[in-house]
Design an enzyme around this catalytic site. Structure first.
Site, PDB file in Angstrom:
ATOM      1  CE  LYS A  22      -1.699   1.545   4.000  1.00 16.69           C
ATOM      2  NZ  LYS A  22      -1.339   2.937   4.328  1.00 16.69           N
ATOM      3  CG  ASN A  23       2.260   2.710   3.530  1.00 16.33           C
ATOM      4  OD1 ASN A  23       1.111   3.061   3.232  1.00 16.33           O
ATOM      5  ND2 ASN A  23       2.633   2.478   4.765  1.00 16.33           N
ATOM      6  NE  ARG A  92      -1.717  12.189   8.183  1.00 17.71           N
ATOM      7  CZ  ARG A  92      -2.047  13.397   8.634  1.00 17.71           C
ATOM      8  NH1 ARG A  92      -3.254  13.595   9.110  1.00 17.71           N
ATOM      9  NH2 ARG A  92      -1.222  14.400   8.596  1.00 17.71           N
ATOM     10  CB  CYS A 116      -4.266  11.212  11.867  1.00 16.17           C
ATOM     11  SG  CYS A 116      -3.877   9.462  11.764  1.00 16.17           S
ATOM     12  NE  ARG A 121       0.297  10.370  10.206  1.00 15.21           N
ATOM     13  CZ  ARG A 121      -0.090   9.339   9.444  1.00 15.21           C
ATOM     14  NH1 ARG A 121      -1.243   8.737   9.708  1.00 15.21           N
ATOM     15  NH2 ARG A 121       0.633   8.921   8.448  1.00 15.21           N
ATOM     16  CG  ASP A 304       3.278   1.602   9.575  1.00 22.14           C
ATOM     17  OD1 ASP A 304       3.498   1.863   8.383  1.00 22.14           O
ATOM     18  OD2 ASP A 304       2.947   2.463  10.417  1.00 22.14           O
ATOM     19  CB  ILE A 326       7.041   7.067  14.773  1.00 22.05           C
ATOM     20  CG1 ILE A 326       8.321   6.230  14.620  1.00 22.05           C
ATOM     21  CG2 ILE A 326       6.724   7.819  13.483  1.00 22.05           C
ATOM     22  CD1 ILE A 326       9.537   7.001  14.156  1.00 22.05           C
ATOM     23  NE  ARG A 396      -7.660   4.336   5.431  1.00 20.64           N
ATOM     24  CZ  ARG A 396      -7.186   5.463   5.965  1.00 20.64           C
ATOM     25  NH1 ARG A 396      -7.609   5.862   7.161  1.00 20.64           N
ATOM     26  NH2 ARG A 396      -6.276   6.173   5.319  1.00 20.64           N
TER      27      ARG A 396
HETATM   28  C1  EPZ Z   1       4.183   7.087   6.448  1.00 17.45           C
HETATM   29  O1  EPZ Z   1       3.358   8.135   6.977  1.00 17.45           O
HETATM   30  C2  EPZ Z   1       3.278   5.862   6.305  1.00 17.45           C
HETATM   31  N1  EPZ Z   1       2.184   6.180   5.404  1.00 17.45           N
HETATM   32  C3  EPZ Z   1       2.733   5.475   7.675  1.00 17.45           C
HETATM   33  O2  EPZ Z   1       1.983   4.262   7.541  1.00 17.45           O
HETATM   34  C4  EPZ Z   1       3.891   5.194   8.611  1.00 17.45           C
HETATM   35  O3  EPZ Z   1       3.395   4.958   9.899  1.00 17.45           O
HETATM   36  C5  EPZ Z   1       4.833   6.421   8.659  1.00 17.45           C
HETATM   37  O4  EPZ Z   1       5.266   6.780   7.340  1.00 17.45           O
HETATM   38  C6  EPZ Z   1       6.074   6.156   9.493  1.00 17.45           C
HETATM   39  O5  EPZ Z   1       6.753   5.037   9.035  1.00 17.45           O
HETATM   40  C7  EPZ Z   1       2.418   6.121   4.057  1.00 17.45           C
HETATM   41  O6  EPZ Z   1       3.510   5.848   3.579  1.00 17.45           O
HETATM   42  C8  EPZ Z   1       1.255   6.415   3.168  1.00 17.45           C
HETATM   43  P1  EPZ Z   1       6.078  10.535   8.552  1.00 17.45           P
HETATM   44  P2  EPZ Z   1       3.882   9.655   7.003  1.00 17.45           P
HETATM   45  O7  EPZ Z   1       5.888  11.828   7.843  1.00 17.45           O
HETATM   46  O8  EPZ Z   1       4.767   9.910   5.843  1.00 17.45           O
HETATM   47  C9  EPZ Z   1       6.428  13.933  11.856  1.00 17.45           C
HETATM   48  C10 EPZ Z   1       0.168   2.772   7.834  1.00 17.45           C
HETATM   49  O9  EPZ Z   1      -0.207   2.207   8.877  1.00 17.45           O
HETATM   50  N2  EPZ Z   1       6.271  14.913  10.762  1.00 17.45           N
HETATM   51  O10 EPZ Z   1       7.271   9.741   8.231  1.00 17.45           O
HETATM   52  O11 EPZ Z   1       2.693  10.512   7.200  1.00 17.45           O
HETATM   53  C11 EPZ Z   1       5.154  13.111  12.106  1.00 17.45           C
HETATM   54  O12 EPZ Z   1       4.246  13.797  12.925  1.00 17.45           O
HETATM   55  C12 EPZ Z   1       0.583   4.267   7.883  1.00 17.45           C
HETATM   56  O13 EPZ Z   1       0.270   2.221   6.724  1.00 17.45           O
HETATM   57  C13 EPZ Z   1       6.346  16.267  11.046  1.00 17.45           C
HETATM   58  O14 EPZ Z   1       6.542  16.662  12.191  1.00 17.45           O
HETATM   59  O15 EPZ Z   1       4.760   9.645   8.335  1.00 17.45           O
HETATM   60  C14 EPZ Z   1       5.706  11.850  12.752  1.00 17.45           C
HETATM   61  O16 EPZ Z   1       5.877  12.046  14.109  1.00 17.45           O
HETATM   62  C15 EPZ Z   1       0.236   4.918   9.174  1.00 17.45           C
HETATM   63  N3  EPZ Z   1       6.188  17.161  10.037  1.00 17.45           N
HETATM   64  C16 EPZ Z   1       7.050  11.693  12.052  1.00 17.45           C
HETATM   65  O17 EPZ Z   1       7.384  12.947  11.459  1.00 17.45           O
HETATM   66  C17 EPZ Z   1       5.972  16.755   8.731  1.00 17.45           C
HETATM   67  O18 EPZ Z   1       5.837  17.602   7.835  1.00 17.45           O
HETATM   68  C18 EPZ Z   1       7.080  10.615  10.966  1.00 17.45           C
HETATM   69  O19 EPZ Z   1       5.978  10.806  10.122  1.00 17.45           O
HETATM   70  C19 EPZ Z   1       5.907  15.387   8.464  1.00 17.45           C
HETATM   71  C20 EPZ Z   1       6.057  14.473   9.505  1.00 17.45           C
END
Ligand code: EPZ
Length: 417
Positions: A22-23, A92, A116, A121, A304, A326, A396
């Site tokens: 998916k990701n 998202r 979320c 996030r 995850d 995270i 999902r």
């Molecule tokens: C991706 O989400 C995945 N989703 C998530 O999988 C996964 O949990 C996550 O990466 C971490 O591995 C997809 O790939 C579609 P991040 P993403 O930006 O990109 C902070 C699932 O279950 N952050 O790497 O949204 C954020 O708050 C889903 O399949 C900022 O502060 O995650 C978090 O604490 C859930 N500012 C950390 O970084 C930003 O602009 C990591 O989030 C962006 C992120």
């Protein structure tokens, strides 16, 4: 709204085939908005999130067909560059159209994702990077309004290695002027899969998979045919199912090369793991041992997989400490597991899982994608019957989970309410 009814405490057996990731598929579909020609994307899982992303790009003027896990898509002539709140609030990852739209069409109106279940996030790092590349970005009425004359490559240092943030910057940089360098980039295998797809369309990306990625802008991208990587989180989920139910399962077509952290922890928890090419056999004939886990960005232990391991370790012979670094609100499965007789205490960003001999069936509620997978694992290992409500969360991210489990001998039914 469907629910699952599961009769637990039964050994499972056999082979299960892992679906596409998916990701990895989500950013690749968004990236087709960069291409001047049609694309064929194979091994795409048939999931609610995939269909939401397809709806999102279709609303902007893309033509596509999706059958037998293959997407034929042509986004070369978009009529709109607006991503509506009604779709973005459902998923998202819709934010992933921002990079392609601003770099190719020089304007984009993308709804902010909003709240979320697992955390705040924010997307500030996505926006800051586009501003550093010369875009002007304003937030109005819940929408990101971005315009640019032409994006210009630059050096971007990420405070945290955000996955979709890294993917958005890579996509924006592919058609930007000059070179973009991303420091402290996300190293997830799904980022590499996106870069491989884009390079096949004519992009110049190097270093994907490392924390420094370089992108030399090109004038245009063609279309291509591409095979999405298998889903490492689905594979990891089945490994937890095998050990929690003391079963022997062969997980076929698993992306073993990027699952070291998961496999190490399953072994540490007492399961025997045999690997042959992309097939992984998990043999659980012994007790579940307690394990301490701390989630990290890749190649660390994936957040995850945290909920699934929490469910499995409720039956461990001893206490496990699970630290979530995270997301600030990713323990919502704990209250539901405790309703099934688990003994888990939350302390700050740690879950202290005191292993119990048995857990028992109950009515439980899914709250997010991976939390719902953890409830399925607990239900399969529990005495008696469990009903899991709100399984739309599961649909999902898991393709035909109930059918795959039935084929392994599980007593699981999908009941529509
Ligand atoms: C991706 O989400 C995945 N989703 C998530 O999988 C996964 O949990 C996550 O990466 C971490 O591995 C997809 O790939 C579609 P991040 P993403 O930006 O990109 C902070 C699932 O279950 N952050 O790497 O949204 C954020 O708050 C889903 O399949 C900022 O502060 O995650 C978090 O604490 C859930 N500012 C950390 O970084 C930003 O602009 C990591 O989030 C962006 C992120």
């Amino acid at each position: 709204m469907d629910k699952f009814v599961i009769e637990g405490s039964k050994n499972l057996h056999g082979n299960v085939e892992i679906s596409g990731s998916k990701n990895a598929a989500l950013p690749i579909i968004a990236a087709t908005c960069l291409c001047d020609g049609p694309c064929v994307i194979n091994n795409v899982p048939n999931l609610a999130d995939i269909n939401t992303m397809l709806k999102l790009v279709e609303n902007m003027g893309c033509n596509y067909s999706f059958a037998n896990n293959s997407i034929h898509i042509d986004c070369s002539k978009l009529k709109s560059t607006k991503a509506e709140y009604d779709l973005v609030r459902k998923m998202r990852a819709s934010i992933l159209v921002l990079g392609p739209l601003i770099t190719k069409y020089l304007n984009a109106i993308v709804s902010l994702p909003g709240g979320c279940a697992i955390g705040v996030r924010p997307v500030n790092l996505h926006i800051d990077a586009l501003k550093a590349m010369g875009a002007s970005v304003n937030i109005e009425k819940g929408y990101i309004h971005a315009t640019a004359k032409k994006l210009k490559g630059t050096e971007i240092y990420l405070d945290t290695p955000t996955v979709t943030g890294t993917e958005n910057i890579i996509m924006a940089a592919t058609l930007a002027e000059d070179k973009t360098t991303i420091y402290n980039a996300a190293k997830e295998p799904e980022v590499v899969d996106l870069a491989n797809f884009l390079n096949k369309c004519g992009a110049k990306i190097s270093g994907a998979g490392s924390s420094t990625i370089e992108i030399i802008g090109v004038a245009k991208l063609t279309g291509c045919e591409y095979e999405v990587m298998p889903d490492r989180i689905e594979a990891g989920t089945f490994m937890c199912i095998a050990h929690a139910t003391h079963s022997t399962l062969t997980i076929k077509n698993a992306p073993i090369y990027c699952m070291h952290a998961i496999i190490d922890k399953i072994k540490e928890a007492g399961a025997d793991v045999q690997i042959k090419d992309n097939d992984c056999t998990v043999i659980s004939h012994s007790n579940i041992l307690p394990v301490n886990i701390k989630t990290f960005a890749y190649p660390g232990f994936p957040t995850d997989m945290q909920a699934q391991f929490t469910a499995m370790l409720t039956l461990a012979q001893g206490t496990s400490i699970i630290e979530e670094t995270i997301f600030e609100n990713r323990f919502q499965h704990v209250a539901e597991l405790n309703r099934m007789g688990a003994n888990i205490v939350i302390s700050g960003n740690k879950a202290i899982v005191n292993g119990v001999k048995k857990i028992y069936g109950a009515q439980v509620m899914a709250t997010d994608l991976r939390a719902s997978a953890s409830l399925v694992i607990a239900a399969l290992a529990a005495e008696n019957t469990t009903e899991i409500l709100r399984i739309y969360h599961l649909d999902r991210g898991y393709e035909f989970l109930d059918k795959k489990l039935q084929a392994l001998g599980a007593r699981i039914k999908r009941v529509s309410q």
